[in-house]
Design a protein around this motif. Sequence first.
Motif, PDB file in Angstrom:
ATOM      1  N   LEU A  21     -12.338   9.248  23.517  1.00  0.00           N
ATOM      2  CA  LEU A  21     -11.647   7.999  23.179  1.00  0.00           C
ATOM      3  C   LEU A  21     -11.628   7.051  24.381  1.00  0.00           C
ATOM      4  O   LEU A  21     -11.884   5.850  24.243  1.00  0.00           O
ATOM      5  CB  LEU A  21     -10.223   8.304  22.713  1.00  0.00           C
ATOM      6  N   ILE A  22     -11.363   7.590  25.576  1.00  0.00           N
ATOM      7  CA  ILE A  22     -11.332   6.761  26.780  1.00  0.00           C
ATOM      8  C   ILE A  22     -12.716   6.168  27.062  1.00  0.00           C
ATOM      9  O   ILE A  22     -12.853   4.988  27.387  1.00  0.00           O
ATOM     10  CB  ILE A  22     -10.805   7.579  27.981  1.00  0.00           C
ATOM     11  N   VAL A  23     -13.761   6.991  26.909  1.00  0.00           N
ATOM     12  CA  VAL A  23     -15.133   6.505  27.147  1.00  0.00           C
ATOM     13  C   VAL A  23     -15.492   5.417  26.137  1.00  0.00           C
ATOM     14  O   VAL A  23     -16.062   4.379  26.493  1.00  0.00           O
ATOM     15  CB  VAL A  23     -16.148   7.669  27.082  1.00  0.00           C
ATOM     16  N   LEU A  24     -15.136   5.629  24.885  1.00  0.00           N
ATOM     17  CA  LEU A  24     -15.453   4.625  23.865  1.00  0.00           C
ATOM     18  C   LEU A  24     -14.644   3.350  24.079  1.00  0.00           C
ATOM     19  O   LEU A  24     -15.135   2.247  23.829  1.00  0.00           O
ATOM     20  CB  LEU A  24     -15.218   5.189  22.461  1.00  0.00           C
ATOM     21  N   LEU A  25     -13.410   3.507  24.569  1.00  0.00           N
ATOM     22  CA  LEU A  25     -12.620   2.321  24.903  1.00  0.00           C
ATOM     23  C   LEU A  25     -13.301   1.506  26.000  1.00  0.00           C
ATOM     24  O   LEU A  25     -13.259   0.280  25.985  1.00  0.00           O
ATOM     25  CB  LEU A  25     -11.202   2.717  25.340  1.00  0.00           C
ATOM     26  N   ARG A  26     -13.935   2.188  26.942  1.00  0.00           N
ATOM     27  CA  ARG A  26     -14.663   1.478  27.999  1.00  0.00           C
ATOM     28  C   ARG A  26     -15.764   0.605  27.383  1.00  0.00           C
ATOM     29  O   ARG A  26     -15.939  -0.549  27.755  1.00  0.00           O
ATOM     30  CB  ARG A  26     -15.260   2.501  28.975  1.00  0.00           C
ATOM     31  N   PHE A  27     -16.484   1.172  26.412  1.00  0.00           N
ATOM     32  CA  PHE A  27     -17.533   0.412  25.719  1.00  0.00           C
ATOM     33  C   PHE A  27     -16.936  -0.765  24.959  1.00  0.00           C
ATOM     34  O   PHE A  27     -17.426  -1.892  25.035  1.00  0.00           O
ATOM     35  CB  PHE A  27     -18.295   1.346  24.772  1.00  0.00           C
ATOM     36  N   PHE A 111     -15.290   4.643  16.600  1.00  0.00           N
ATOM     37  CA  PHE A 111     -15.367   3.211  16.897  1.00  0.00           C
ATOM     38  C   PHE A 111     -14.585   2.405  15.855  1.00  0.00           C
ATOM     39  O   PHE A 111     -13.778   1.542  16.189  1.00  0.00           O
ATOM     40  CB  PHE A 111     -16.839   2.797  16.927  1.00  0.00           C
ATOM     41  N   LEU A 112     -14.810   2.708  14.570  1.00  0.00           N
ATOM     42  CA  LEU A 112     -14.088   2.013  13.495  1.00  0.00           C
ATOM     43  C   LEU A 112     -12.601   2.319  13.538  1.00  0.00           C
ATOM     44  O   LEU A 112     -11.768   1.438  13.318  1.00  0.00           O
ATOM     45  CB  LEU A 112     -14.661   2.401  12.133  1.00  0.00           C
ATOM     46  N   LYS A 113     -12.252   3.570  13.830  1.00  0.00           N
ATOM     47  CA  LYS A 113     -10.845   3.966  13.861  1.00  0.00           C
ATOM     48  C   LYS A 113     -10.088   3.284  15.007  1.00  0.00           C
ATOM     49  O   LYS A 113      -8.911   2.952  14.862  1.00  0.00           O
ATOM     50  CB  LYS A 113     -10.723   5.475  13.939  1.00  0.00           C
ATOM     51  N   VAL A 114     -10.753   3.062  16.138  1.00  0.00           N
ATOM     52  CA  VAL A 114     -10.106   2.345  17.247  1.00  0.00           C
ATOM     53  C   VAL A 114      -9.704   0.944  16.781  1.00  0.00           C
ATOM     54  O   VAL A 114      -8.572   0.505  17.006  1.00  0.00           O
ATOM     55  CB  VAL A 114     -11.039   2.269  18.480  1.00  0.00           C
ATOM     56  N   PHE A 115     -10.611   0.249  16.100  1.00  0.00           N
ATOM     57  CA  PHE A 115     -10.291  -1.086  15.599  1.00  0.00           C
ATOM     58  C   PHE A 115      -9.211  -1.025  14.518  1.00  0.00           C
ATOM     59  O   PHE A 115      -8.325  -1.881  14.478  1.00  0.00           O
ATOM     60  CB  PHE A 115     -11.540  -1.787  15.066  1.00  0.00           C
ATOM     61  N   ALA A 118      -5.915  -0.340  16.274  1.00  0.00           N
ATOM     62  CA  ALA A 118      -5.565  -1.519  17.076  1.00  0.00           C
ATOM     63  C   ALA A 118      -5.011  -2.625  16.178  1.00  0.00           C
ATOM     64  O   ALA A 118      -4.055  -3.322  16.550  1.00  0.00           O
ATOM     65  CB  ALA A 118      -6.785  -2.014  17.845  1.00  0.00           C
ATOM     66  N   LEU A 119      -5.590  -2.763  14.978  1.00  0.00           N
ATOM     67  CA  LEU A 119      -5.080  -3.757  14.026  1.00  0.00           C
ATOM     68  C   LEU A 119      -3.660  -3.413  13.577  1.00  0.00           C
ATOM     69  O   LEU A 119      -2.805  -4.301  13.476  1.00  0.00           O
ATOM     70  CB  LEU A 119      -5.991  -3.838  12.798  1.00  0.00           C
ATOM     71  N   ILE A 120      -3.402  -2.132  13.315  1.00  0.00           N
ATOM     72  CA  ILE A 120      -2.049  -1.719  12.909  1.00  0.00           C
ATOM     73  C   ILE A 120      -1.047  -2.051  14.011  1.00  0.00           C
ATOM     74  O   ILE A 120       0.010  -2.632  13.754  1.00  0.00           O
ATOM     75  CB  ILE A 120      -2.013  -0.208  12.568  1.00  0.00           C
ATOM     76  N   VAL A 121      -1.390  -1.700  15.249  1.00  0.00           N
ATOM     77  CA  VAL A 121      -0.494  -1.992  16.382  1.00  0.00           C
ATOM     78  C   VAL A 121      -0.312  -3.499  16.528  1.00  0.00           C
ATOM     79  O   VAL A 121       0.804  -3.982  16.764  1.00  0.00           O
ATOM     80  CB  VAL A 121      -1.047  -1.365  17.680  1.00  0.00           C
ATOM     81  N   GLN A 142      -6.679  -8.495  22.515  1.00  0.00           N
ATOM     82  CA  GLN A 142      -8.048  -8.796  22.941  1.00  0.00           C
ATOM     83  C   GLN A 142      -9.065  -7.946  22.175  1.00  0.00           C
ATOM     84  O   GLN A 142     -10.174  -8.408  21.918  1.00  0.00           O
ATOM     85  CB  GLN A 142      -8.193  -8.560  24.446  1.00  0.00           C
ATOM     86  N   ILE A 143      -8.699  -6.727  21.814  1.00  0.00           N
ATOM     87  CA  ILE A 143      -9.595  -5.874  21.021  1.00  0.00           C
ATOM     88  C   ILE A 143      -9.719  -6.411  19.592  1.00  0.00           C
ATOM     89  O   ILE A 143     -10.811  -6.439  19.024  1.00  0.00           O
ATOM     90  CB  ILE A 143      -9.093  -4.412  21.020  1.00  0.00           C
ATOM     91  N   CYS A 144      -8.610  -6.874  19.027  1.00  0.00           N
ATOM     92  CA  CYS A 144      -8.609  -7.312  17.622  1.00  0.00           C
ATOM     93  C   CYS A 144      -9.191  -8.707  17.412  1.00  0.00           C
ATOM     94  O   CYS A 144      -9.727  -8.995  16.339  1.00  0.00           O
ATOM     95  CB  CYS A 144      -7.181  -7.287  17.073  1.00  0.00           C
ATOM     96  N   GLU A 145      -9.078  -9.563  18.410  1.00  0.00           N
ATOM     97  CA  GLU A 145      -9.456 -10.972  18.229  1.00  0.00           C
ATOM     98  C   GLU A 145     -10.899 -11.183  17.764  1.00  0.00           C
ATOM     99  O   GLU A 145     -11.138 -11.970  16.842  1.00  0.00           O
ATOM    100  CB  GLU A 145      -9.169 -11.758  19.508  1.00  0.00           C
ATOM    101  N   PRO A 146     -11.913 -10.494  18.343  1.00  0.00           N
ATOM    102  CA  PRO A 146     -13.280 -10.714  17.847  1.00  0.00           C
ATOM    103  C   PRO A 146     -13.475 -10.306  16.391  1.00  0.00           C
ATOM    104  O   PRO A 146     -14.366 -10.815  15.711  1.00  0.00           O
ATOM    105  CB  PRO A 146     -14.138  -9.834  18.760  1.00  0.00           C
ATOM    106  N   LEU A 147     -12.643  -9.397  15.902  1.00  0.00           N
ATOM    107  CA  LEU A 147     -12.723  -8.960  14.511  1.00  0.00           C
ATOM    108  C   LEU A 147     -12.019  -9.960  13.588  1.00  0.00           C
ATOM    109  O   LEU A 147     -12.477 -10.221  12.478  1.00  0.00           O
ATOM    110  CB  LEU A 147     -12.087  -7.570  14.388  1.00  0.00           C
TER     111      LEU A 147
END
Length: 197
Positions: A21-27, A111-115, A118-121, A142-147
């Motif tokens: 999860l941490i590595v994917l967050l970096r991406f 990847f989809l679950k992170v978004f 993040a949307l729920i939060v 910042q993670i949600c805005e591009p979506l």
Amino acid sequence: MNGLNTAIIYLVQTLGSLYLLIVLLRFILQLVRADFYNPLSQFVVKATQPLLKPLRRVIPGFGGVDFASLALAILVQLALMIGVLLLMGYGVGGYLMPLLVWSVIGVTSLFLKVFFFALIVSVILSWVAPGSYNPAAQLVNQICEPLLSPIRRVLPNLGGLDISPIFAFIALNLIDMLVINNLAAMSGMPRALSPFL
């Protein structure tokens, strides 16, 4: 399988999944151009740098996309699956290609679950702490805005009511149901190997 072996598999899956999860967050943070001076971003950078630095010499980024961190996420998922299979007493000889495909599917699902989360939060924070300057809240936004911004451009103005997260949830769930689950089923991926499916 005895209780000790089950406990070890649980520990390997839990700790490995956290690091994945941490590595994917970096991406994701680089993909959405998040603020890297944010303390949480700095934690992600420091936690992934030891493994990512040598990989960057081999896999360069292109067009602002950090392919090295994406490759590292797939390799961590692959190592996690191989480790779990070996602990369960299965051999992995001759199964490297299916495991690699399953790793890509598992990372895409995460990847989809992170978004999604993040949307729920983001939605909860918009109710309880709108405009918060907390580093975690800023990073989530910042993670949600591009979506959300392409959806907001299409939706009509509803007088301050933002329903774009609803459409983002629907889109993420449809991709998960129609693409990820079907790919996992077609490739014969066992659900026990990836906790993110």
